[in-house]
Design a protein around this motif. Sequence first.
Motif, PDB file in Angstrom:
ATOM      1  N   PRO A  10      20.355  -3.214 -10.947  1.00 44.57           N
ATOM      2  CA  PRO A  10      19.891  -4.471 -10.352  1.00 44.57           C
ATOM      3  C   PRO A  10      19.133  -5.335 -11.351  1.00 44.57           C
ATOM      4  O   PRO A  10      18.419  -4.840 -12.220  1.00 44.57           O
ATOM      5  CB  PRO A  10      18.969  -3.993  -9.227  1.00 44.57           C
ATOM      6  CG  PRO A  10      19.396  -2.596  -8.939  1.00 44.57           C
ATOM      7  CD  PRO A  10      19.834  -2.037 -10.245  1.00 44.57           C
TER       8      PRO A  10
ATOM      9  N   ALA B  32      18.830 -10.295  -7.188  1.00 46.79           N
ATOM     10  CA  ALA B  32      17.958  -9.691  -6.191  1.00 46.79           C
ATOM     11  C   ALA B  32      18.095 -10.413  -4.858  1.00 46.79           C
ATOM     12  O   ALA B  32      18.043 -11.638  -4.795  1.00 46.79           O
ATOM     13  CB  ALA B  32      16.504  -9.739  -6.664  1.00 46.79           C
TER      14      ALA B  32
ATOM     15  N   ALA C 295      24.111  -5.794  -4.148  1.00 45.80           N
ATOM     16  CA  ALA C 295      23.621  -4.455  -4.456  1.00 45.80           C
ATOM     17  C   ALA C 295      24.381  -3.867  -5.626  1.00 45.80           C
ATOM     18  O   ALA C 295      25.479  -4.318  -5.978  1.00 45.80           O
ATOM     19  CB  ALA C 295      23.763  -3.556  -3.232  1.00 45.80           C
TER      20      ALA C 295
ATOM     21  N   LEU D 136      24.454  -8.337  -0.010  1.00 45.94           N
ATOM     22  CA  LEU D 136      23.471  -7.823   0.944  1.00 45.94           C
ATOM     23  C   LEU D 136      23.788  -8.259   2.358  1.00 45.94           C
ATOM     24  O   LEU D 136      23.505  -7.534   3.319  1.00 45.94           O
ATOM     25  CB  LEU D 136      22.063  -8.256   0.543  1.00 45.94           C
ATOM     26  CG  LEU D 136      21.438  -7.517  -0.639  1.00 45.94           C
ATOM     27  CD1 LEU D 136      19.943  -7.788  -0.701  1.00 45.94           C
ATOM     28  CD2 LEU D 136      21.681  -6.011  -0.580  1.00 45.94           C
TER      29      LEU D 136
ATOM     30  N   SER E 225      19.004  -2.956  -4.702  1.00 41.27           N
ATOM     31  CA  SER E 225      18.816  -4.312  -5.203  1.00 41.27           C
ATOM     32  C   SER E 225      17.457  -4.362  -5.869  1.00 41.27           C
ATOM     33  O   SER E 225      16.558  -3.587  -5.526  1.00 41.27           O
ATOM     34  CB  SER E 225      18.864  -5.321  -4.046  1.00 41.27           C
ATOM     35  OG  SER E 225      18.383  -6.603  -4.447  1.00 41.27           O
TER      36      SER E 225
END
Length: 475
Positions: free
Chosen positions: A50, A55, A59, A197, A233
Motif C-alpha cells: 500500500p 489509500a 487494496a 475498496l 490499504s
Amino acid sequence: MKRSIWPLTLAFTAVLLAFLGFTGSLFAQSPTDLPKPASGTLIDLGDRGPTPADAGIRAHSNVELFVPTGTARHFGSPSSPPTGAETPASLACIYQLVPGPYPPGCPISGTSVNPSGGSGDIFIVEPYDDPTAASDLAAFASYYNMPTPKFRTVYAQGQPATAPANWLLEEATAIEWAYAMAPNATIILVEAYDPSLAALMQAEDVARSFFTALLCSYCGPPFYGEISNSWTSAEWSGETSYDLHFAPPRKTACGRFFCYQTADSMVIFAASGNFPGVYWPSASPWVVSAGGTTINRDSSGNFLGETVWYSPPHGGGGGPSQYEPIPSWQMSLNYLLGGQRGTPDLSIEANPASGVGVYVTCPINICFPPYTGWTPGLVGGTSLASPLLAGIVNSAGNFYGGGFLDSNYNPYNYTPENALLYSELAGAVAYPAYFRDIKGSQLGNNQCGPGGKYRSRYGWDFCTGIGTPLTLIGK
C-alpha cells in the motif's frame, strides 16, 4: 545469513523459469536471525504494498513467494510441496493445536497429527475470481490426508474476471490454510469484483450478512464463525467512516419487559501487512489484527522457537494507528499507544522463508504456459497469518463474536474476541499457558517497524502483539 531480493511483475510460473538462470545481488539479514531456510530468493509478484497515493481507494495483496537456494524445481506441475514447507501437522505441533505428547522438535517430516477441529463457517473475502479454488483445495486436502473440504464461492457483485497471479496465490493461500487449521468448518470464498475498496466493502457486507438471523428461544444463527481479510490499504483520514463494514450485524432482541441490541457470533481477522507500519483494516477496532513471525529450526529440522518477522523492506506490520483511537481493551497499554489503536493483536507464522506450500492453478490467460500444482517456493506473508488465526479460533469453538452492544454501537467498548485475548494477556497464569511471548532475545531478531525502531518485549508489543497462540484454549 543472506537472501536475494528479486522484484518481479511476472506471474510466478514465468518467474520460476527466469529464476533458474538468475544470479542477483544478495541482501544481508540480521546476522542472528535464524529463518529456515537460511538463504534463497524472495519473489515479488508485482504488488509492492500500500502507498499513500491509493489509500482508501484500492487494496494490495500480502502474499510472498520464497525459493530456497538449491531447491528451484524445473517448470511443470509439482506433485508435492516445496522442500522445507511447514505442514498442517507441523503447525499443529508448534502451536499445540492437537493433543500431546508432541514429537520433540516438531520436525516437519516426523509430525503427522493434523488439526481435526472446526465447525460453522470461515469466510474468505478477496477480490477477483479463483475459478479452480474448489479443485485446488480438494488436491491440497488429499495430499495431506485431510477430510473432504466443505467449500463454496459467493459472488458479491457478479462473477469477476480471473485474478492476476498474485491475487490467485493469495486466495488459494487463504482458502487452503484456513481449512488446514479447521478442516471441519465450511470455507466460503466471497469474491469482490476487483481490489477497489468500494468493491471490497460490498463483499465484506455480503459476508457479514450471512451472520444475521431472527432471534428465537430455540434457534441460533444459521452462520457462525470468522471472516478473514488478507488484503490491506495504507491508512487515511477517512478510514474510521469505513470501520462499520467490519462490525458484527446487530439486531434487536426483546424480553418480556425490555428490548436490547445484540451482535451476531462472528470474529473478523485482518492482515497487519507485509511492510513496517500500520495498515487498514488491520487498524480497525472491530478486527483482530493478524501479525507475523518467523519459525526457526536448527540444521536437523528441530523447532527452536519463533522470532519477529523483520526482513527489510519486508516484515509484519505494526505500530500505533494515525487515526483510530485506542479501544477500551487496550487501555492498559496506553503508556505505549498514546491514545491510539495499536497493531497487531495476535501473530503467527508469516515469514515466507519459513513458509508453507500452496496448491494453485494459474490458467493460460494469466500464466503462459499455464500452471497447476504446488508452488515452486514457500509461501508466506500476513496473507497466511490471517487465515491461520481464523482457522485456529474457529477450531477453538468459542465464537465470541456475539454479545450486548451499548446504545451507540461503540466498537471501542465492544469486540469480545479482543477483549478476551487482552484479558488473558493480563493473567499471570493464562498468558504463558495460552500464548507464546515473542521476545527474540535468545534466537535473534527482535526489531520491527519503520527503520526497526520498535523492539519485541515481554507481553504486548508492536512487533507481534500479544504473541502467538498456544493451544486452542482461550481463543
